[in-house]
Write a protein that holds these residues in place. Structure first.
Motif, PDB file in Angstrom:
ATOM      1  N   GLU A 107     -14.543  76.660  42.396  1.00 22.26           N
ATOM      2  CA  GLU A 107     -15.906  76.425  41.904  1.00 22.26           C
ATOM      3  C   GLU A 107     -15.984  75.103  41.144  1.00 22.26           C
ATOM      4  OE1 GLU A 107     -16.235  79.992  39.578  1.00 22.26           O
ATOM      5  OE2 GLU A 107     -16.992  81.161  41.271  1.00 22.26           O
ATOM      6  N   LYS A 108     -15.016  74.883  40.284  1.00 20.30           N
ATOM      7  CA  LYS A 108     -14.984  73.641  39.484  1.00 20.30           C
ATOM      8  C   LYS A 108     -14.900  72.409  40.386  1.00 20.30           C
ATOM      9  CE  LYS A 108     -12.138  71.262  36.076  1.00 20.30           C
ATOM     10  NZ  LYS A 108     -10.925  71.328  35.249  1.00 20.30           N
ATOM     11  N   MET A 109     -14.015  72.444  41.388  1.00 18.50           N
ATOM     12  CA  MET A 109     -13.837  71.292  42.266  1.00 18.50           C
ATOM     13  C   MET A 109     -15.056  71.067  43.156  1.00 18.50           C
ATOM     14  SD  MET A 109     -11.141  70.054  41.126  1.00 18.50           S
ATOM     15  CE  MET A 109     -11.076  68.681  42.249  1.00 18.50           C
ATOM     16  N   LEU A 110     -15.668  72.130  43.637  1.00 16.86           N
ATOM     17  CA  LEU A 110     -16.885  71.967  44.447  1.00 16.86           C
ATOM     18  C   LEU A 110     -17.984  71.301  43.629  1.00 16.86           C
ATOM     19  CD1 LEU A 110     -17.011  75.316  46.448  1.00 16.86           C
ATOM     20  CD2 LEU A 110     -16.785  73.003  47.401  1.00 16.86           C
ATOM     21  N   LYS A 111     -18.182  71.755  42.405  1.00 20.07           N
ATOM     22  CA  LYS A 111     -19.223  71.173  41.550  1.00 20.07           C
ATOM     23  C   LYS A 111     -18.918  69.720  41.216  1.00 20.07           C
ATOM     24  CE  LYS A 111     -20.433  75.567  39.385  1.00 20.07           C
ATOM     25  NZ  LYS A 111     -20.324  76.366  38.149  1.00 20.07           N
ATOM     26  N   LYS A 112     -17.656  69.426  40.994  1.00 20.34           N
ATOM     27  CA  LYS A 112     -17.254  68.077  40.575  1.00 20.34           C
ATOM     28  C   LYS A 112     -17.175  67.102  41.750  1.00 20.34           C
ATOM     29  CE  LYS A 112     -13.449  65.689  38.303  1.00 20.34           C
ATOM     30  NZ  LYS A 112     -12.345  65.274  39.144  1.00 20.34           N
TER      31      LYS A 112
ATOM     32  N   GLY B 104     -17.450  68.168  45.344  1.00 21.96           N
ATOM     33  CA  GLY B 104     -18.073  68.609  46.582  1.00 21.96           C
ATOM     34  C   GLY B 104     -17.090  69.130  47.610  1.00 21.96           C
ATOM     35  N   GLU B 105     -15.815  69.239  47.246  1.00 19.29           N
ATOM     36  CA  GLU B 105     -14.782  69.723  48.146  1.00 19.29           C
ATOM     37  C   GLU B 105     -13.543  70.085  47.339  1.00 19.29           C
ATOM     38  OE1 GLU B 105     -13.481  66.640  50.813  1.00 19.29           O
ATOM     39  OE2 GLU B 105     -13.043  65.264  49.186  1.00 19.29           O
ATOM     40  N   PHE B 106     -12.582  70.725  48.010  1.00 21.23           N
ATOM     41  CA  PHE B 106     -11.290  70.975  47.382  1.00 21.23           C
ATOM     42  C   PHE B 106     -10.240  71.156  48.473  1.00 21.23           C
ATOM     43  CE2 PHE B 106     -13.169  75.158  47.937  1.00 21.23           C
ATOM     44  CZ  PHE B 106     -12.128  75.948  48.398  1.00 21.23           C
ATOM     45  N   PHE B 107      -9.001  70.828  48.145  1.00 23.83           N
ATOM     46  CA  PHE B 107      -7.884  71.066  49.039  1.00 23.83           C
ATOM     47  C   PHE B 107      -7.459  72.524  48.902  1.00 23.83           C
ATOM     48  CE2 PHE B 107      -7.233  66.433  48.808  1.00 23.83           C
ATOM     49  CZ  PHE B 107      -7.067  66.162  50.157  1.00 23.83           C
TER      50      PHE B 107
ATOM     51  N   GLY C  83     -26.352  86.024  60.666  1.00 26.69           N
ATOM     52  CA  GLY C  83     -25.874  85.371  61.877  1.00 26.69           C
ATOM     53  C   GLY C  83     -25.881  83.850  61.775  1.00 26.69           C
ATOM     54  N   LYS C  84     -26.230  83.317  60.591  1.00 27.72           N
ATOM     55  CA  LYS C  84     -26.285  81.861  60.394  1.00 27.72           C
ATOM     56  C   LYS C  84     -24.952  81.349  59.868  1.00 27.72           C
ATOM     57  CE  LYS C  84     -31.222  81.765  59.471  1.00 27.72           C
ATOM     58  NZ  LYS C  84     -32.267  81.479  58.517  1.00 27.72           N
ATOM     59  N   LYS C  85     -24.667  80.079  60.179  1.00 25.64           N
ATOM     60  CA  LYS C  85     -23.451  79.439  59.677  1.00 25.64           C
ATOM     61  C   LYS C  85     -23.651  79.000  58.234  1.00 25.64           C
ATOM     62  CE  LYS C  85     -21.150  77.966  63.809  1.00 25.64           C
ATOM     63  NZ  LYS C  85     -20.338  76.942  64.417  1.00 25.64           N
ATOM     64  N   SER C  86     -22.565  79.081  57.469  1.00 20.67           N
ATOM     65  CA  SER C  86     -22.598  78.698  56.062  1.00 20.67           C
ATOM     66  C   SER C  86     -21.234  78.178  55.639  1.00 20.67           C
ATOM     67  CB  SER C  86     -22.956  79.918  55.197  1.00 20.67           C
ATOM     68  OG  SER C  86     -22.872  79.602  53.819  1.00 20.67           O
ATOM     69  N   ASP C  87     -21.228  77.305  54.642  1.00 15.79           N
ATOM     70  CA  ASP C  87     -19.984  76.956  53.976  1.00 15.79           C
ATOM     71  C   ASP C  87     -19.543  78.180  53.198  1.00 15.79           C
ATOM     72  OD1 ASP C  87     -19.769  74.194  54.712  1.00 15.79           O
ATOM     73  OD2 ASP C  87     -21.377  73.753  53.297  1.00 15.79           O
ATOM     74  N   ALA C  88     -18.222  78.334  53.032  1.00 11.91           N
ATOM     75  CA  ALA C  88     -17.720  79.478  52.276  1.00 11.91           C
ATOM     76  C   ALA C  88     -16.369  79.146  51.662  1.00 11.91           C
ATOM     77  CB  ALA C  88     -17.595  80.703  53.156  1.00 11.91           C
ATOM     78  N   ILE C  89     -16.113  79.769  50.534  1.00 13.23           N
ATOM     79  CA  ILE C  89     -14.781  79.765  49.949  1.00 13.23           C
ATOM     80  C   ILE C  89     -14.079  80.985  50.532  1.00 13.23           C
ATOM     81  CG2 ILE C  89     -13.418  79.959  47.841  1.00 13.23           C
ATOM     82  CD1 ILE C  89     -15.904  78.870  46.318  1.00 13.23           C
ATOM     83  N   ALA C  90     -12.964  80.756  51.207  1.00 13.67           N
ATOM     84  CA  ALA C  90     -12.173  81.853  51.760  1.00 13.67           C
ATOM     85  C   ALA C  90     -11.035  82.145  50.787  1.00 13.67           C
ATOM     86  CB  ALA C  90     -11.610  81.480  53.120  1.00 13.67           C
TER      87      ALA C  90
ATOM     88  N   GLY D 187     -24.648  69.032  43.038  1.00 11.32           N
ATOM     89  CA  GLY D 187     -23.658  69.545  42.101  1.00 11.32           C
ATOM     90  C   GLY D 187     -23.905  70.965  41.621  1.00 11.32           C
ATOM     91  N   VAL D 188     -24.932  71.611  42.154  1.00  4.73           N
ATOM     92  CA  VAL D 188     -25.229  72.993  41.775  1.00  4.73           C
ATOM     93  C   VAL D 188     -24.717  73.919  42.875  1.00  4.73           C
ATOM     94  CG1 VAL D 188     -27.038  74.667  41.231  1.00  4.73           C
ATOM     95  CG2 VAL D 188     -27.235  72.306  40.411  1.00  4.73           C
TER      96      VAL D 188
END
Length: 163
Positions: free
Chosen positions: A41-46, A48-51, A114-121, A143-144
């Motif tokens: 969550e922190k990296m996405l907000k900061k 926009g992505e994370f490894f 049935g729609k595509k979405s970004d997700a944290i797995a 950033g939200v």
């Protein structure tokens, strides 16, 4: 290039914790998930992505933060995931880990729409044959971070050898 995996115990990017003595594999995995999810969550907000990254629940109850590094500045996520899983298997085979968690960013089809979405797995594995992948669908705007549907599916059971 030889791949390496790292365990950061004292100094980590998302902290360490101690697990209380829990009975159920699901409860132990939930504890582990709750310890590592805030970093994504922190990296996405900061940024926009994370490894991809992970963690492990040791037999002592300590939570170890884990990251993979192969010498490249921006390796493909699939390479980092493979590296982390290799480290998890080593810890599982040695009896050091009772549960592991792998966290990575994906695109998924949300079951209800049935729609595509970004997700944290969040892929969780426990030595007691518990394996699940929890998906936190999300939208990131300016950033939200806003969560959508949270859903789970059976995991791959690829960390702990069947006994």
């Amino acid at each position: 290039m030889k791949l390496r995996w790292l365990i950061a115990l004292g100094f980590s990017i998302f902290g360490t914790g101690r697990a209380e003595t829990l009975q159920s594999p699901k409860a132990e995995c939930e504890l582990l998930m709750n310890a590592v999810l805030p970093f994504a969550e922190k990296m996405l907000k900061k940024d926009g992505e994370f490894f991809p990254y992970g963690g492990a629940l040791r037999n002592s109850g300590a939570i170890a933060s884990m990251a993979g590094y192969d010498g490249r500045e921006r390796p493909p996520s699939a390479d980092v995931i493979k590296l982390l899983k290799q480290g998890f298997v080593v810890g599982a085979n040695s009896g050091e880990f009772k549960a592991t968690v792998l966290v990575y960013d994906v695109r998924v089809v949300v079951p209800s729409s049935g729609k595509k979405s970004d997700a944290i797995a969040v892929a969780l594995n426990h030595r007691s044959n518990y394996s699940v992948i929890v998906y936190y669908s999300y939208e990131l705007k300016n950033g939200v971070l806003t969560y959508g549907e949270i859903f789970a599916q059976k995991g791959e059971s690829d960390i702990f050898a069947a006994k």
